[in-house]
Design a protein around this motif. Structure first.
Motif, short mmCIF file in Angstrom:
data_model
loop_
_atom_site.label_atom_id
_atom_site.label_comp_id
_atom_site.label_asym_id
_atom_site.label_seq_id
_atom_site.Cartn_x
_atom_site.Cartn_y
_atom_site.Cartn_z
N LYS B 47 0.85 -1.20 0.00
CA LYS B 47 0.00 0.00 0.00
C LYS B 47 0.88 1.24 0.00
CE LYS B 47 -3.42 -2.32 2.82
NZ LYS B 47 -3.86 -2.44 4.20
N GLN B 51 -2.97 5.97 0.77
CA GLN B 51 -4.09 5.18 1.26
C GLN B 51 -4.23 5.28 2.77
OE1 GLN B 51 -2.65 1.90 -1.44
NE2 GLN B 51 -4.63 1.03 -0.82
N ILE B 52 -3.16 5.69 3.42
CA ILE B 52 -3.21 5.77 4.87
C ILE B 52 -3.60 7.17 5.34
CG2 ILE B 52 -1.82 5.67 6.99
CD1 ILE B 52 -0.89 3.35 4.29
N VAL B 53 -2.93 8.20 4.80
CA VAL B 53 -3.24 9.54 5.31
C VAL B 53 -4.29 10.27 4.47
CG1 VAL B 53 -0.95 9.77 6.30
CG2 VAL B 53 -1.39 10.72 4.06
N GLY B 54 -4.71 9.68 3.35
CA GLY B 54 -5.74 10.33 2.54
C GLY B 54 -5.14 11.36 1.59
N TYR B 60 -4.76 15.73 7.53
CA TYR B 60 -4.60 14.59 8.43
C TYR B 60 -3.79 14.97 9.67
CZ TYR B 60 -3.74 9.96 10.20
OH TYR B 60 -3.69 8.87 11.03
N SER B 63 -5.93 16.79 12.03
CA SER B 63 -6.88 15.97 12.78
C SER B 63 -6.18 15.25 13.93
CB SER B 63 -7.61 14.99 11.86
OG SER B 63 -6.74 13.99 11.41
#
Lengths: 108, 254
Positions: B47, B51-54, B60, B63
Motif C-alpha cells: 500500500k 491510502q493511509i493519510v488520505g 490529516y 486531525s
C-alpha cells in the motif's frame, strides 16, 4: 452534521465492536474495516478516533514488542467502552429501522 | 523493512508540526511510533502512504493535532533562547565597550517587540512548512523569512532610535554589573536546563576577538579581518561538532 462527521460516528462504533471482539492494534483494525467494505476511508482515519476514545476512557492500550519495527500499541475496551458500544448498537438499530422504513414506503 | 522516503518525510513533518504546535514530546513519540508501525506493515503489503493519510497530509496532521492537548511547558523551553540571545548580545557588547548600560525607552520597547515578532513568525512558518510536503531547500527559504523580517524590524528600531527622542534609562555602574550578572546566570541556567551551549558559543565567537585584539598593535582593518575569521571559525567548529554528533546518533539508531 457533515457527511464525514456522520461517517466518523459510524466508524467509531465499528471500531468499538472490532476491539470488543479481540484486543488488537491499529493496522489490524484498518484491515478489518477494509475487509468489511469501508475501503473509501483512508486507514489513518482511525488514529485520531482512537486517540479521542482513549482520552474519553473508552479504550486502554498496552505496548508490546513486535517482530519487525517499533513497539506495537494494542487496544482493549474499558467498561465505559463496552457501554458506549451497547449504546451505539441501539442507536444504529433504530436508525437502520427508520431509514429502511422510509425507503421502503417512499420507493413503492 | 525500511520505509519509503515519502513516508519517512511524512513522519518527520508530523513530528515537527506537532512539536511546533506545542504538543507533549512523549505523546508525539507515541503517535508517530504507532503510525510508523502502521506504515511499515502497509508498505510491506504494497500500500502507498496516500491510502493511509488520505488526499491531504496537512488535513490529516491537523486531525491528529486536534486530539492532542497543547503542552505549553515543554514548548516554552525554546523561548528563552530567542529572548536571551539578542539581549545578551546587546548587553555584553555594551558592557565591553562602555562599562555602563543606558538605553532609550524606544530601544527597550523595540527589543521586546522584536522578540515577539520573531517567536510568532518562526512558529507560524514552522507550522506551515511541516503541514505542506515541501522540499528542504524551500523550507529553509521560507523559514528564513520571519528571521529576516524581524531582524529588519530591529534594524529599523535602531535607525529610528537615533532620530526619535525618548527618555534614556540609565542603569548606572552597579546596575549595569547586576544586569550583566543576571543575564550571565540566566544563560548558564538555560544552557544546563536545555542541554545546549549554543548561546555561550555564539557569544564567545562574537566577543572573544574583540577582547583578544583590543590590546594588540594591529591596524583596525586587520583587527576586523582577524576578528571575523575567529568568529566564523568558532561557529563553524561548533556546527561541525553538532552535525558530527547528530550523524553518530542517527547511525547508532539505524
Amino acid at each position: 452534521m457533515s457527511q464525514t462527521q456522520m461517517m466518523k460516528g459510524i466508524i467509531d462504533g465499528c471500531l468499538l465492536a472490532i476491539i470488543d471482539g479481540n484486543e488488537c492494534y491499529g493496522y489490524e483494525m484498518a484491515e478489518r474495516l477494509g475487509d468489511y467494505g469501508f475501503d473509501a476511508v483512508s486507514e489513518g482515519t482511525i488514529y485520531p478516533l482512537l486517540m479521542r476514545m482513549q482520552r474519553e476512557g473508552l479504550v486502554t492500550s498496552v505496548r508490546r514488542a513486535s517482530t519487525a519495527g517499533p513497539q506495537r500499541k494494542y487496544y482493549s475496551l474499558t467498561k465505559e467502552g463496552k457501554q458506549a458500544l451497547a449504546e451505539f448498537i441501539l442507536r444504529w438499530q433504530q436508525l437502520e429501522k427508520s431509514v429502511n422504513a422510509v425507503l421502503k414506503k417512499e420507493m413503492e | 523493512m525500511a520505509l519509503t522516503q515519502k513516508s519517512r518525510k511524512f513522519l518527520e513533518d508530523l513530528h515537527i508540526y506537532l512539536l511546533s504546535s506545542g504538543k507533549n514530546l512523549n505523546e508525539i513519540k507515541e503517535i508517530t511510533t504507532e503510525l510508523e508501525d502502521h506504515l511499515i506493515e502497509a508498505e510491506a503489503n504494497g500500500k502507498s502512504i496516500d491510502q493511509i493519510v488520505g488526499d491531504s497530509p496537512s488535513a490529516y496532521m491537523e486531525s491528529i493535532s486536534g486530539e492532542m492537548k497543547p503542552d505549553l511547558a515543554s514548548w516554552a523551553k525554546y523561548f528563552p533562547l530567542v529572548l536571551l540571545g539578542p539581549i545578551a548580545f546587546t548587553i555584553f557588547g555594551d558592557l565591553l565597550d562602555n562599562g555602563v548600560l543606558a538605553y532609550s525607552l524606544f530601544n527597550i520597547i523595540g527589543i521586546i517587540v522584536y522578540t515577539l515578532l520573531f517567536i510568532m513568525g518562526v512558529s507560524i512558518v514552522f507550522k506551515y512548512t511541516s503541514r505542506k510536503q515541501t522540499s528542504v531547500t524551500k523550507e529553509i527559504i521560507i523559514l528564513s523569512l520571519p528571521i529576516i523580517v524581524s531582524m529588519l524590524f530591529y534594524l529599523l528600531v535602531l535607525f529610528l532610535d537615533t532620530m526619535i527622542d525618548t527618555p534614556i534609562v540609565n542603569f548606572g555602574e552597579i546596575g549595569s554589573i547586576v544586569l550583566g550578572s543576571v543575564i550571565f546566570i540566566l544563560i548558564i541556567a538555560f544552557s544546563i536546563w536545555s542541554k545546549t551551549i549554543i548561546i555561550p558559543v555564539v557569544l564567545l565567537a562574537l566577543f572573544l576577538p574583540d577582547i583578544l585584539l583590543k590590546e594588540t598593535a594591529l591596524s583596525e582593518s586587520s583587527k576586523l579581518i582577524i576578528g571575523m575569521f575567529i568568529t566564523y571559525s568558532l561557529i563553524g567548529l561548533y556546527l561541525f561538532y553538532i552535525f558530527a554528533k547528530e550523524k553518530k546518533k542517527q547511525q547508532g539508531s539505524e
